[in-house]
Design a protein around this motif. Structure first.
Motif, PDB file in Angstrom:
ATOM      1  N   MET A 288     -45.791 -81.969 -74.633  1.00  0.00           N
ATOM      2  CA  MET A 288     -45.601 -80.934 -73.610  1.00  0.00           C
ATOM      3  C   MET A 288     -45.590 -79.547 -74.242  1.00  0.00           C
ATOM      4  N   TYR A 289     -44.885 -79.417 -75.366  1.00  0.00           N
ATOM      5  CA  TYR A 289     -44.855 -78.113 -76.042  1.00  0.00           C
ATOM      6  C   TYR A 289     -46.211 -77.796 -76.665  1.00  0.00           C
ATOM      7  N   PHE A 290     -46.903 -78.811 -77.121  1.00  0.00           N
ATOM      8  CA  PHE A 290     -48.242 -78.579 -77.657  1.00  0.00           C
ATOM      9  C   PHE A 290     -49.168 -78.038 -76.573  1.00  0.00           C
ATOM     10  N   ASP A 291     -49.092 -78.622 -75.377  1.00  0.00           N
ATOM     11  CA  ASP A 291     -49.943 -78.153 -74.271  1.00  0.00           C
ATOM     12  C   ASP A 291     -49.610 -76.721 -73.880  1.00  0.00           C
ATOM     13  N   ARG A 292     -48.365 -76.302 -74.137  1.00  0.00           N
ATOM     14  CA  ARG A 292     -47.991 -74.912 -73.835  1.00  0.00           C
ATOM     15  C   ARG A 292     -48.306 -73.981 -74.998  1.00  0.00           C
ATOM     16  N   THR A 293     -48.914 -74.518 -76.040  1.00  0.00           N
ATOM     17  CA  THR A 293     -49.263 -73.806 -77.284  1.00  0.00           C
ATOM     18  C   THR A 293     -48.027 -73.328 -78.045  1.00  0.00           C
ATOM     19  N   GLU A 294     -46.888 -73.979 -77.829  1.00  0.00           N
ATOM     20  CA  GLU A 294     -45.691 -73.693 -78.619  1.00  0.00           C
ATOM     21  C   GLU A 294     -45.672 -74.692 -79.787  1.00  0.00           C
ATOM     22  N   TYR A 295     -46.503 -74.407 -80.780  1.00  0.00           N
ATOM     23  CA  TYR A 295     -46.824 -75.406 -81.786  1.00  0.00           C
ATOM     24  C   TYR A 295     -45.689 -75.644 -82.781  1.00  0.00           C
ATOM     25  N   LYS A 296     -44.929 -74.623 -83.071  1.00  0.00           N
ATOM     26  CA  LYS A 296     -43.819 -74.801 -83.999  1.00  0.00           C
ATOM     27  C   LYS A 296     -42.790 -75.768 -83.418  1.00  0.00           C
ATOM     28  N   THR A 297     -42.454 -75.581 -82.141  1.00  0.00           N
ATOM     29  CA  THR A 297     -41.519 -76.488 -81.474  1.00  0.00           C
ATOM     30  C   THR A 297     -42.113 -77.881 -81.358  1.00  0.00           C
ATOM     31  N   ALA A 298     -43.402 -77.958 -81.034  1.00  0.00           N
ATOM     32  CA  ALA A 298     -44.072 -79.255 -80.947  1.00  0.00           C
ATOM     33  C   ALA A 298     -44.002 -79.982 -82.287  1.00  0.00           C
ATOM     34  N   GLY A 299     -44.205 -79.237 -83.366  1.00  0.00           N
ATOM     35  CA  GLY A 299     -44.131 -79.845 -84.695  1.00  0.00           C
ATOM     36  C   GLY A 299     -42.764 -80.431 -84.989  1.00  0.00           C
ATOM     37  N   ALA A 300     -41.715 -79.733 -84.563  1.00  0.00           N
ATOM     38  CA  ALA A 300     -40.349 -80.238 -84.768  1.00  0.00           C
ATOM     39  C   ALA A 300     -40.142 -81.539 -83.996  1.00  0.00           C
ATOM     40  N   TYR A 301     -40.665 -81.600 -82.776  1.00  0.00           N
ATOM     41  CA  TYR A 301     -40.532 -82.834 -81.990  1.00  0.00           C
ATOM     42  C   TYR A 301     -41.335 -83.972 -82.620  1.00  0.00           C
ATOM     43  N   TYR A 302     -42.511 -83.674 -83.164  1.00  0.00           N
ATOM     44  CA  TYR A 302     -43.290 -84.723 -83.822  1.00  0.00           C
ATOM     45  C   TYR A 302     -42.571 -85.231 -85.077  1.00  0.00           C
ATOM     46  N   ASP A 303     -41.903 -84.325 -85.787  1.00  0.00           N
ATOM     47  CA  ASP A 303     -41.111 -84.761 -86.947  1.00  0.00           C
ATOM     48  C   ASP A 303     -40.028 -85.751 -86.520  1.00  0.00           C
ATOM     49  N   SER A 304     -39.346 -85.438 -85.418  1.00  0.00           N
ATOM     50  CA  SER A 304     -38.314 -86.345 -84.910  1.00  0.00           C
ATOM     51  C   SER A 304     -38.927 -87.662 -84.439  1.00  0.00           C
TER      52      SER A 304
ATOM     53  N   HIS B  50     -41.272 -87.404 -62.652  1.00  0.00           N
ATOM     54  CA  HIS B  50     -41.412 -85.960 -62.412  1.00  0.00           C
ATOM     55  C   HIS B  50     -42.632 -85.409 -63.144  1.00  0.00           C
ATOM     56  N   GLN B  51     -42.872 -85.895 -64.343  1.00  0.00           N
ATOM     57  CA  GLN B  51     -44.035 -85.418 -65.096  1.00  0.00           C
ATOM     58  C   GLN B  51     -45.332 -85.807 -64.391  1.00  0.00           C
ATOM     59  N   SER B  52     -45.358 -87.005 -63.798  1.00  0.00           N
ATOM     60  CA  SER B  52     -46.567 -87.434 -63.078  1.00  0.00           C
ATOM     61  C   SER B  52     -46.806 -86.585 -61.826  1.00  0.00           C
ATOM     62  N   GLN B  53     -45.746 -85.964 -61.338  1.00  0.00           N
ATOM     63  CA  GLN B  53     -45.870 -85.086 -60.171  1.00  0.00           C
ATOM     64  C   GLN B  53     -45.989 -83.615 -60.566  1.00  0.00           C
ATOM     65  N   SER B  54     -46.261 -83.368 -61.856  1.00  0.00           N
ATOM     66  CA  SER B  54     -46.467 -82.004 -62.392  1.00  0.00           C
ATOM     67  C   SER B  54     -45.216 -81.147 -62.306  1.00  0.00           C
ATOM     68  N   ARG B  55     -44.049 -81.783 -62.294  1.00  0.00           N
ATOM     69  CA  ARG B  55     -42.793 -81.029 -62.340  1.00  0.00           C
ATOM     70  C   ARG B  55     -42.286 -81.065 -63.786  1.00  0.00           C
ATOM     71  N   ASP B  56     -42.976 -80.328 -64.638  1.00  0.00           N
ATOM     72  CA  ASP B  56     -42.721 -80.434 -66.076  1.00  0.00           C
ATOM     73  C   ASP B  56     -41.332 -79.959 -66.474  1.00  0.00           C
ATOM     74  N   SER B  57     -40.855 -78.888 -65.843  1.00  0.00           N
ATOM     75  CA  SER B  57     -39.541 -78.370 -66.225  1.00  0.00           C
ATOM     76  C   SER B  57     -38.445 -79.388 -65.909  1.00  0.00           C
ATOM     77  N   LEU B  58     -38.547 -80.034 -64.754  1.00  0.00           N
ATOM     78  CA  LEU B  58     -37.571 -81.062 -64.384  1.00  0.00           C
ATOM     79  C   LEU B  58     -37.727 -82.285 -65.285  1.00  0.00           C
TER      80      LEU B  58
END
Length: 861
Positions: A359-375, A319-327
């Motif tokens: 994905m969150y980094f590309d959306r500029t949601e950096y705080k959430t992206a940071g949490a995912y990188y920690d995990s 789905h990501q390769s088809q630009s269906r990011d939400s799915l």
């Protein structure tokens, strides 16, 4: 007569058995006795123990299909080579004991030849048990013993395979290749023996990174073996190697061979073959609808439930390769949830978290992206390259999170300030609507919890009011009605909380609803212990409450704008330098230049935009921006760099690094006053540059050398607070926490306790010539004096005072007598030195330099 015959038969049998037990007589009965006893008793039990040990090892082993599978399902410990005879696995120990027992009790070596045909089997069992227990050196000895003593054994092919497997584990893949290839040339090998030899050769070639040769032999092993589990493993490795070589069609054929075996092999190989083949799907030329149906069928197959985490991940990637990011995000989260329930596959978790973080980094949601990188990092192996890459990205994200937060909040505030009053009211009314919905949901949840507790209390209160509750101190006791509001402390507290949220603290008087009945009315706001303002719910539902909090003075507004502009500039540099996100960097710097920034940020922002246009390949924009910067700011260092990128001026005089290096050399030369002055000048000159914190920390060090620990502490604290995310800011924080406390001691030590002493001469710092000539004269005298290992140094004490110091005197008496000796010693052209001096221990000298308390040392109270 009958008894006589029975007795005679018994005696005869005993005699036969006794004769057959002998290991020194080469008779049919003896050979048969020892052979049968070895095979069907001792070796049988030994093989059972070996298989039990293998089962326990295999159960503890998890296949990692994310990497090239090992040829043998076995994880060797590479950190140590065990040489002893003590086993770690009790099953392997028992197998070894059985093998040793067979050799000791049933070996029939007569005239240098072994007459028991089972002894080579015993040695093979001995070597295998040691091999699987990871005692490879003793295992090698057992295999070599068979090759030396039993060269005609029918197990010779197996023994050679096991010996070379052991050589491979001992780090000699070249030797294993040499021996096995020679064996293939000399002997005609086929069937399972050929499969085993080819598999070991493939393993050895993989060890020396010759994957093309490994592929040839693993293909032979896959064809020759009749064991389905091995055939699946070898074909999977073949497919992985073909994928590495970019031969996806050949790889898919290998995976198809595994898929065709279906229920004949472990399910993990079947599913991972499907997944590996799906990774080779070409989205540009393939039928996407059919491929999605194929993945969906895998998802819905009940037999695949243990592997849903990987299947969800594959669907998400499609789905990501088809630009269906939400799915895609939905399926990545389903993969994470399934993985936690099923397999705890750290590699899969790390991949899912990393992709979601990106994905969150590309959306500029950096705080959430940071949490995912920690995990992501918690599921990766430390000290590996992928871990370091993610760790660096996460570290860089700290600055992004900080400055993006500043940019958003300041943009929001400045936007609200510019709105007319009616628009402000409308904006906050919308916010209040959302707040009320959120508060009502929270209140409903709390109410449900309270009612649940009340129900539990009621159930426990009936039938005699629950002895447990009756015995609890501090709880009001019910007379029988468990539903009465004030009998339940939970509902009471809930009611108090709701009242306080709505009305705040009120005096117990008439007309308590009036605002004049608020407690602490004399203060503008009620303060909690932490100093935070206590706000009632009624205030939170009024737009005027928020409007009143907006800054109104021009000074406040300018300060917010300045903070916003600096955040934009920092974000532009971070995106450009750390993440190579040139479009994001361009956007931030262009926004900065449109926001009426202060002068110090304009030129570096324009220069970085010029470099970004160049990196993006936008030649027209690059030329326009470059020429405009040169025309608008011809005297700047950036204009000089753009005019003459290879000039010495651009490289040296205007480069912050070279300026810093020159200043650091001055620091090493103790030119502290000059360092402080030039550091301040360069901090203003390079404002906004990444080198500014370096100048700040260097300036702090120079201040410390001139003014002492207290001034140093203040200067370092400024660096730590002003540049908290830079390397220098973090180092400053470490200095504050660790080094400064050790420097705080101002108490002088008794001089007689020292183990090293100095003689110190004071000079005015402006007397350069006097210091130089004194050094020369004192140096001449040290060469002819009877003292050994004495050295001279010139140390700055403060801005006005410089010390010339003699080091290396071991005793206080030597230090005290040094001055008079210099006054009287007149040889070889020296005049003698009559200048006043101070005698001080090395420990006290360090205190004097740190705290600038020389006067206290000379004139103690």
């Amino acid at each position: 007569m009958k008894n006589y015959i029975n007795a005679s038969v018994l005696i005869l049998l005993i005699a036969v058995v006794s004769q057959s037990c002998s290991r020194k007589k080469d008779t049919f009965i003896n050979r048969a006795w020892h052979s049968v006893g070895t095979e069907y008793n001792i070796l049988y039990n030994g093989e059972i123990a070996l298989q039990q040990g293998l089962e326990s090892v295999n159960n503890a082993y998890t296949e990692n299909f994310w990497e090239l599978l090992p040829v043998e399902r076995f994880e060797a410990k590479t950190d140590e080579v065990r040489l002893g005879n003590e086993a770690e696995n009790s099953d392997f120990e028992r197998a070894e004991e059985k093998a040793a027992k067979a050799i000791q009790r049933h070996s029939m070596t007569i005239n240098g030849k072994e007459k028991n045909p089972q002894i080579d089997e015993a040695y093979l069992l001995l070597g295998k048990s040691r091999y699987y227990d990871q005692r490879f050196v003793p295992a090698l000895a057992a295999f070599n013993n068979i090759l030396n003593k039993y060269p005609t054994s029918d197990k010779i092919n197996q023994v050679k395979v096991w010996r070379e497997k052991t050589n491979l584990r001992l780090g000699s893949p070249e030797l294993a290749i040499k021996n096995l290839k020679r064996h293939l040339r000399v002997e005609e090998v086929e069937g399972q023996d050929l499969a085993d030899i080819s598999a070991v050769l493939a393993d050895a070639y993989l060890a020396i990174k010759e994957k093309d040769s490994a592929l040839r032999y693993i293909d032979t092993a896959a064809v020759a073996t009749k064991i389905n589990a091995q055939k699946a493993r070898y074909n999977f490795i073949k497919g992985q190697l073909y994928n590495e070589f970019g031969k996806t069609d050949s790889a898919n054929m290998a995976f198809d061979e595994i898929i065709d075996m279906h229920r004949k092999i472990p399910r993990a190989f079947y599913i991972n073959a499907h997944l590996a083949k799906s990774d080779n799907f070409d989205a540009e030329t393939g039928n996407k609808v059919e491929f999605l149906e194929y993945l969906t069928d895998m998802e819905e197959n009940r037999e695949n439930r243990p592997f849903l985490d990987k299947i969800y991940n594959r669907i998400a990637r499609f789905h990501q390769s088809q630009s269906r990011d939400s799915l895609a995000e939905v399926y990545y989260n389903k993969s994470l949830a399934s993985n936690k329930k099923l397999n705890n596959d750290n590699v899969l978790s790390a991949k899912n978290y990393l992709i979601l973080g990106d994905m969150y980094f590309d959306r500029t949601e950096y705080k959430t992206a940071g949490a995912y990188y920690d995990s992501t990092l918690t599921n990766m192996v430390e000290k590996t390259k992928p871990y370091r890459v993610v760790a660096k990205k996460r570290k860089n994200l700290d600055d992004v999170i900080l400055y993006e937060g500043i940019a958003r909040s300041t943009d929001s505030i400045l936007g609200l300030i510019k709105m007319p009053k009616d628009e402000q009211v409308a904006f906050f009314n919308n916010y209040i609507k959302e707040l009320k919905i959120k508060d009502s949901l929270q209140a409903e949840v709390l109410k449900n919890k309270t009612q649940g507790k009340a129900s539990n209390s009621k159930l426990g209160g009936f039938a005699g009011q629950s002895q447990r509750q009756a015995n609890l101190p501090g709880l009001p006791q019910s007379s029988g009605d468990g539903d009465f509001y004030f009998y339940n402390p939970t509902t009471v507290e809930y009611g108090k909380l709701e009242f306080f949220k709505l009305w705040g603290e009120r005096l117990p008087t008439d007309n308590w609803r009036l605002s004049s009945s608020r407690k602490n009315l004399a203060t503008e706001a009620i303060k909690t212990k932490g100093g935070n303002e206590v706000v009632t719910q009624l205030e939170l539902y009024e737009p005027e409450f928020y409007i009143s909090k907006l800054p109104t003075t021009q000074i406040e507004i300018d300060s917010i704008a300045k903070e916003r502009n600096f955040a934009y500039y920092q974000l532009g540099l971070i995106y450009k330098e750390n993440f190579k996100e040139y479009q994001l960097a361009k956007s931030k710097l262009e926004d900065l230049l449109e926001s009426n920034p202060e002068e110090r940020l304009i030129i570096p922002a324009k220069y970085n935009l010029v470099k970004i246009y160049e990196l993006l390949g936008w030649q027209d924009e690059y030329e326009i921006a470059k020429n405009k910067l040169i025309a608008d700011h011809p005297e700047s260092r950036y204009a000089e760099i753009l005019r003459n990128p290879n000039s010495q001026l651009a490289k040296d005089e205007n480069d912050p690094q070279n300026v810093y290096e020159k200043l650091y050399k001055q620091f090493e030369n103790q030119e502290y006053v000059s360092v402080v002055a030039q550091a301040e000048e360069n901090i203003k000159r390079f404002e906004g540059d990444g080198f500014v914190p370096k100048f700040e920390i260097l300036k702090a060090s120079a201040i410390g050398r001139l003014q002492g620990v207290d001034a140093y502490k203040d200067a370092v604290n400024y660096v730590a607070l002003t540049y908290p995310n830079s390397e220098e800011g973090k180092r400053a924080k470490e200095i504050l926490d660790n080094a400064i406390p050790l420097m705080q001691n101002k108490e002088f030590f008794p001089d007689d306790e020292g183990d090293s002493f100095h003689v110190v001469y004071q000079f005015n710092s402006s007397d350069k010539e006097g210091i130089k000539s004194f050094n020369e004269e004192l140096g001449k005298m040290l060469e002819i004096l009877p003292y050994k290992n004495l050295t001279l140094s010139t140390d700055v004490y403060d801005a006005d005072t410089t010390f010339v110091v003699v080091h290396g005197l071991k005793y206080i008496t030597s230090a005290l007598g040094f001055g008079p000796t210099l006054q009287d010693y007149k040889k070889k052209g020296t005049k003698g030195i009559t200048k006043k001096y101070i005698t001080i221990s090395s420990a006290n000298y360090a205190i004097v330099q740190r705290h600038k308390n020389l006067t206290e040392y000379i004139n103690p109270e």
